[in-house]
Write a protein that holds these residues in place. Structure first.
Motif, mmCIF file in Angstrom:
data_model
loop_
_atom_site.group_PDB
_atom_site.id
_atom_site.type_symbol
_atom_site.label_atom_id
_atom_site.label_comp_id
_atom_site.label_asym_id
_atom_site.label_seq_id
_atom_site.Cartn_x
_atom_site.Cartn_y
_atom_site.Cartn_z
ATOM 1 N N PRO A 43 77.511 10.718 46.865
ATOM 2 C CA PRO A 43 77.701 9.593 45.993
ATOM 3 C C PRO A 43 78.316 9.994 44.754
ATOM 4 O O PRO A 43 78.898 8.997 43.954
ATOM 5 N N GLU A 44 78.516 11.253 44.459
ATOM 6 C CA GLU A 44 79.312 11.661 43.226
ATOM 7 C C GLU A 44 80.716 12.013 43.383
ATOM 8 O O GLU A 44 81.515 12.413 42.384
ATOM 9 N N ASN A 45 81.220 12.297 44.595
ATOM 10 C CA ASN A 45 82.463 12.560 44.813
ATOM 11 C C ASN A 45 83.038 12.143 46.243
ATOM 12 O O ASN A 45 82.837 12.989 47.153
ATOM 13 N N ILE A 46 83.251 11.011 46.301
ATOM 14 C CA ILE A 46 83.777 10.337 47.559
ATOM 15 C C ILE A 46 85.381 10.249 47.546
ATOM 16 O O ILE A 46 85.840 9.644 46.617
ATOM 17 N N THR A 47 86.066 11.037 48.153
ATOM 18 C CA THR A 47 87.467 11.241 47.825
ATOM 19 C C THR A 47 88.203 10.808 48.892
ATOM 20 O O THR A 47 89.611 10.601 48.811
ATOM 21 N N ASP A 48 87.813 10.835 50.140
ATOM 22 C CA ASP A 48 88.796 10.699 51.348
ATOM 23 C C ASP A 48 88.997 9.247 51.301
ATOM 24 O O ASP A 48 88.251 8.426 51.362
ATOM 25 N N PRO A 49 90.359 8.927 51.513
ATOM 26 C CA PRO A 49 90.937 7.566 51.323
ATOM 27 C C PRO A 49 90.367 6.818 52.380
ATOM 28 O O PRO A 49 90.191 5.465 52.200
ATOM 29 N N LEU A 50 90.174 7.333 53.842
ATOM 30 C CA LEU A 50 89.691 6.510 54.881
ATOM 31 C C LEU A 50 88.248 6.077 54.634
ATOM 32 O O LEU A 50 87.786 4.829 54.985
ATOM 33 N N ILE A 51 87.386 7.085 54.083
ATOM 34 C CA ILE A 51 86.051 6.441 53.654
ATOM 35 C C ILE A 51 86.004 5.561 52.768
ATOM 36 O O ILE A 51 85.295 4.360 53.100
ATOM 37 N N ILE A 52 86.843 5.448 51.604
ATOM 38 C CA ILE A 52 87.048 4.693 50.616
ATOM 39 C C ILE A 52 87.264 3.261 51.201
ATOM 40 O O ILE A 52 86.781 2.268 51.025
ATOM 41 N N GLU A 53 88.393 3.200 52.096
ATOM 42 C CA GLU A 53 88.873 2.180 52.544
ATOM 43 C C GLU A 53 88.038 1.315 53.492
ATOM 44 O O GLU A 53 87.911 0.160 53.589
ATOM 45 N N ALA A 54 87.357 2.111 54.144
ATOM 46 C CA ALA A 54 86.420 1.444 55.300
ATOM 47 C C ALA A 54 85.218 0.661 54.470
ATOM 48 O O ALA A 54 84.677 -0.118 54.855
ATOM 49 N N ALA A 55 84.458 1.409 53.407
ATOM 50 C CA ALA A 55 83.632 0.945 52.603
ATOM 51 C C ALA A 55 84.170 -0.674 51.792
ATOM 52 O O ALA A 55 83.599 -1.413 52.044
ATOM 53 N N LEU A 56 85.363 -0.550 51.386
ATOM 54 C CA LEU A 56 85.925 -1.751 50.770
ATOM 55 C C LEU A 56 86.378 -2.771 51.711
ATOM 56 O O LEU A 56 85.939 -3.984 51.564
ATOM 57 N N VAL A 57 86.846 -2.589 53.066
ATOM 58 C CA VAL A 57 86.961 -3.494 54.032
ATOM 59 C C VAL A 57 85.723 -4.170 54.512
ATOM 60 O O VAL A 57 85.452 -5.518 54.687
ATOM 61 N N TYR A 58 84.602 -3.105 54.631
ATOM 62 C CA TYR A 58 83.369 -3.917 55.081
ATOM 63 C C TYR A 58 82.885 -4.617 54.132
ATOM 64 O O TYR A 58 82.224 -5.708 54.436
ATOM 65 N N ALA A 59 82.950 -4.194 52.803
ATOM 66 C CA ALA A 59 82.463 -5.111 51.462
ATOM 67 C C ALA A 59 83.195 -6.549 51.712
ATOM 68 O O ALA A 59 82.812 -7.714 51.395
ATOM 69 N N LYS A 60 84.494 -6.425 51.820
ATOM 70 C CA LYS A 60 85.372 -7.823 51.912
ATOM 71 C C LYS A 60 84.912 -8.587 53.250
ATOM 72 O O LYS A 60 84.940 -9.941 52.867
ATOM 73 N N ALA A 61 84.538 -7.677 54.162
ATOM 74 C CA ALA A 61 84.360 -8.570 55.372
ATOM 75 C C ALA A 61 83.034 -9.471 55.289
ATOM 76 O O ALA A 61 82.734 -10.465 55.872
ATOM 77 N N ASN A 62 82.017 -8.820 54.428
ATOM 78 C CA ASN A 62 80.759 -9.142 54.335
ATOM 79 C C ASN A 62 80.195 -10.116 53.272
ATOM 80 O O ASN A 62 79.140 -10.546 53.081
ATOM 81 N N PHE A 63 81.063 -10.163 52.359
ATOM 82 C CA PHE A 63 80.846 -10.852 50.763
ATOM 83 C C PHE A 63 81.143 -12.284 51.214
ATOM 84 O O PHE A 63 82.365 -12.690 51.304
ATOM 85 N N LEU A 69 76.395 -3.910 49.801
ATOM 86 C CA LEU A 69 77.356 -3.752 50.996
ATOM 87 C C LEU A 69 77.944 -2.458 50.927
ATOM 88 O O LEU A 69 78.266 -1.845 52.100
ATOM 89 N N ILE A 70 78.229 -1.608 49.880
ATOM 90 C CA ILE A 70 78.895 -0.455 49.587
ATOM 91 C C ILE A 70 77.674 0.458 50.462
ATOM 92 O O ILE A 70 77.912 1.182 51.055
ATOM 93 N N ASN A 71 76.538 0.161 50.128
ATOM 94 C CA ASN A 71 75.287 0.992 50.721
ATOM 95 C C ASN A 71 75.332 0.828 51.916
ATOM 96 O O ASN A 71 75.005 1.998 52.787
ATOM 97 N N VAL A 72 75.285 -0.192 52.522
ATOM 98 C CA VAL A 72 75.254 -0.240 54.061
ATOM 99 C C VAL A 72 76.648 0.201 54.786
ATOM 100 O O VAL A 72 76.449 0.962 55.769
ATOM 101 N N ALA A 73 77.713 0.118 54.219
ATOM 102 C CA ALA A 73 79.011 0.833 54.610
ATOM 103 C C ALA A 73 78.782 2.211 54.672
ATOM 104 O O ALA A 73 79.131 2.857 55.708
ATOM 105 N N LEU A 74 78.281 2.863 53.804
ATOM 106 C CA LEU A 74 78.103 4.195 53.580
ATOM 107 C C LEU A 74 76.994 4.880 54.573
ATOM 108 O O LEU A 74 77.230 5.952 55.292
ATOM 109 N N ALA A 75 76.021 3.746 54.724
ATOM 110 C CA ALA A 75 74.898 4.173 55.679
ATOM 111 C C ALA A 75 75.403 4.224 57.085
ATOM 112 O O ALA A 75 75.028 5.109 58.018
ATOM 113 N N ASP A 76 76.298 3.412 57.474
ATOM 114 C CA ASP A 76 76.865 2.994 58.747
ATOM 115 C C ASP A 76 77.754 4.397 58.979
ATOM 116 O O ASP A 76 77.992 4.926 60.042
#
Length: 95
Positions: free
Chosen positions: A49-69, A29-36
């Protein structure tokens, strides 16, 4: 934060504390969010993948995972929140 830390954060968001075969689903799910995010034009420097710092990027990936798990009751609301985050992220100042 690297991608492994992002996956661990997603597991925490999902309240998934034990390690089991479903960990692969969380990672996918995290891979799909980052690909999207890449698909909509987010510059690769934000998706390193070694330095994801933008809070909007992080939150988007987390919300995507939550929505699809699993099968959350609020899937539609979570996907609407994810879609809204894509709009904010894809603004020209991010690219």
């Amino acid at each position: 934060m690297n991608k492994t830390e992002l996956i661990a954060k997603a597991k925490l968001r999902l309240r998934k504390m034990s390690a089991d075969t479903l960990d692969e689903d969380v990672e996918q799910l995290i891979n799909v969010a980052l690909a999207d995010l890449k698909r909509i034009g987010v510059h690769s420097s934000y998706l390193d993948p070694e330095n994801i710092t933008d809070p909007l990027i992080i939150e988007a990936a987390l919300v995507y995972a939550k929505a699809n798990f699993g099968n959350p009751e609020n899937h539609g609301e979570l996907m609407a929140a994810y879609d809204l985050s894509l709009i904010h992220i894809s603004e020209p100042t991010r690219q």
